[in-house]
Design a protein around this motif. Structure first.
Motif, short mmCIF file in Angstrom:
data_model
loop_
_atom_site.label_atom_id
_atom_site.label_comp_id
_atom_site.label_asym_id
_atom_site.label_seq_id
_atom_site.Cartn_x
_atom_site.Cartn_y
_atom_site.Cartn_z
N TYR A 148 0.96 -1.05 -0.16
CA TYR A 148 0.38 0.45 0.37
C TYR A 148 0.20 1.04 -0.16
N LEU A 149 1.95 1.61 0.70
CA LEU A 149 2.98 2.27 0.81
C LEU A 149 4.05 2.69 -0.65
N GLU A 150 3.90 1.76 -0.85
CA GLU A 150 4.86 1.54 -2.04
C GLU A 150 3.96 1.64 -3.28
N ASP A 151 2.96 2.03 -3.18
CA ASP A 151 2.41 1.41 -4.50
C ASP A 151 1.28 2.72 -4.46
N ARG A 152 0.56 2.89 -3.90
CA ARG A 152 -0.16 4.09 -3.74
C ARG A 152 -0.12 5.14 -2.21
N PRO A 208 -6.92 -11.44 11.19
CA PRO A 208 -5.67 -10.24 12.19
C PRO A 208 -5.12 -10.36 13.04
N ARG A 209 -3.99 -10.77 12.86
CA ARG A 209 -2.80 -11.38 13.63
C ARG A 209 -2.14 -9.74 14.28
N ALA A 210 -2.53 -9.60 15.46
CA ALA A 210 -1.57 -8.50 16.64
C ALA A 210 0.28 -8.36 15.60
N GLU A 211 0.77 -9.77 15.84
CA GLU A 211 1.46 -9.95 14.55
C GLU A 211 2.61 -9.22 13.53
N THR A 212 0.60 -9.51 13.16
CA THR A 212 1.21 -8.72 11.25
C THR A 212 1.49 -7.24 11.70
N MET A 213 0.54 -6.49 12.51
CA MET A 213 0.67 -5.06 12.29
C MET A 213 2.25 -4.69 13.25
N ALA A 214 2.10 -5.08 14.15
CA ALA A 214 3.74 -4.83 15.00
C ALA A 214 4.66 -4.85 13.83
N THR A 215 5.14 -5.84 12.83
CA THR A 215 6.00 -6.46 12.35
C THR A 215 6.02 -5.06 11.25
N ILE A 269 8.31 -0.08 9.21
CA ILE A 269 8.67 1.61 8.19
C ILE A 269 9.24 1.64 9.49
N ASP A 270 9.45 1.09 10.38
CA ASP A 270 11.09 2.44 11.46
C ASP A 270 12.04 2.00 10.57
N VAL A 271 12.82 0.61 10.30
CA VAL A 271 13.56 0.42 9.62
C VAL A 271 13.74 0.48 8.18
N ARG A 272 12.50 0.82 7.82
CA ARG A 272 12.55 1.39 6.46
C ARG A 272 12.60 2.81 5.95
N TYR A 273 11.83 2.76 6.54
CA TYR A 273 12.00 4.40 6.11
C TYR A 273 11.77 5.51 7.12
N HIS A 333 6.35 9.29 10.41
CA HIS A 333 6.60 10.69 10.34
C HIS A 333 7.28 10.94 9.19
N SER A 334 8.80 10.12 8.81
CA SER A 334 9.42 10.52 8.26
C SER A 334 8.77 10.01 6.82
N TRP A 335 7.68 8.64 6.95
CA TRP A 335 7.86 7.79 5.63
C TRP A 335 6.46 9.70 5.53
N LEU A 336 5.27 9.77 5.65
CA LEU A 336 4.71 10.79 5.33
C LEU A 336 5.24 12.09 4.67
N SER A 337 6.74 12.66 4.90
CA SER A 337 7.30 13.52 5.14
C SER A 337 7.81 13.35 3.78
N GLU A 338 8.14 12.16 3.79
CA GLU A 338 8.45 12.19 1.97
C GLU A 338 7.72 11.96 0.98
N HIS A 339 6.66 12.09 1.92
CA HIS A 339 5.54 11.48 0.28
C HIS A 339 4.71 12.51 0.53
N GLY A 340 5.02 14.33 1.06
CA GLY A 340 4.19 15.12 1.09
C GLY A 340 3.78 15.37 2.64
#
Length: 259
Positions: free
Chosen positions: A126-130, A216-223, A228-232, A236-243
């Protein structure tokens, strides 16, 4: 978190009341989330509009889904603004009814994002495509005059991601964000029963008939949040990067945090 006992939806709730890192709380009647709104009754609409002051619906479904399902009953309420932000690539007839179906011909590329958890891989997609739609959805929530309601089909995957990002911007404790996401599992039987009754979603669900596969598994959202922390560098940083700038962050926080 407060469940909304609607006649025409089963996975609807108000995320108000969730705790923030600084000891505050998310305000009630500001951010609602739900599964598909196609079956809302007159009583449901009265509750949402009059008691919860619903003024904005943020629809994360794909164009195919919106067209196949047709206009829902809230479309007839002039005071409610509808904002469409599909977080899936606008190609084919993908829905969020089944993760395997969502991957489709993009399966290999999607799984490569995070092979250990295919659902997390989809969320990263979702983050990468849209990113435009993810950011647009958050802007719609922030700009809502009254309550904003975010929904997709099941109200657990696309909705789960956008709501998790909104709550993260507001400084909600991570364990509370994860718990809210996982709460959809309490309603999974009802969610799937509704989707299986729809010609739009039934074919995807037939490919994955086991209810446990959709829970839905809690582990999925935690991961997902960890990734997002590791990659971006964090939400907040990811959002800033996308305006999504500081002023918009402040607006969303002011919208959601209890004064």
């Amino acid at each position: 978190m407060r469940w909304l006992e609607l006649e025409g939806a089963v996975n609807a709730r108000d995320v108000g009341g969730l705790p923030t890192d600084d000891g505050g709380r998310i305000a009630r009647r500001r951010l609602l989330r739900s599964d598909n709104l196609q079956d809302l009754t007159v009583t449901d609409i009265k509750l949402l509009v009059e008691e919860f002051d619903l003024t904005t619906v943020v629809d994360l479904r794909g164009t195919h889904e919106v067209q196949a399902e047709g206009p829902g009953p809230l479309r007839g309420v002039e005071s409610v603004l509808h904002a469409h932000h599909s977080v899936l690539p606008e190609a084919g007839e993908a829905t969020d009814a089944g993760a395997e179906a969502m991957l489709g011909h993009r399966r290999e590329r999607a799984l490569a994002r995070y092979p250990a958890d295919p659902v997390c891989a989809i969320y990263l997609g979702y983050l990468e495509d849209r990113p435009d739609s993810v950011v647009g959805a958050l802007r719609s929530v922030a700009a809502a005059r009254g309550a904003a309601l975010v929904h997709c089909a099941a109200g657990k995957d696309r909705t789960g991601v956008v709501v998790a990002l909104a709550l993260s911007v507001a400084g909600t404790r991570r364990d509370a964000v994860i718990a809210d996401y996982a709460a959809s599992g309490n309603r999974i039987s009802g969610i799937l029963a509704r989707l299986r009754a729809s010609p739009t979603y039934a074919p995807d669900l037939a490919k994955r008939p086991d209810d446990a596969d959709h829970t839905p598994r809690a582990e999925t959202m935690a991961t997902f949040l960890d990734q997002i922390d590791v990659r971006y560098g964090g939400v907040h940083s990811w959002l800033s990067e996308h305006g999504f700038d500081g002023a918009e962050t402040d607006l969303l926080r002011a919208k959601l945090i209890e004064s």
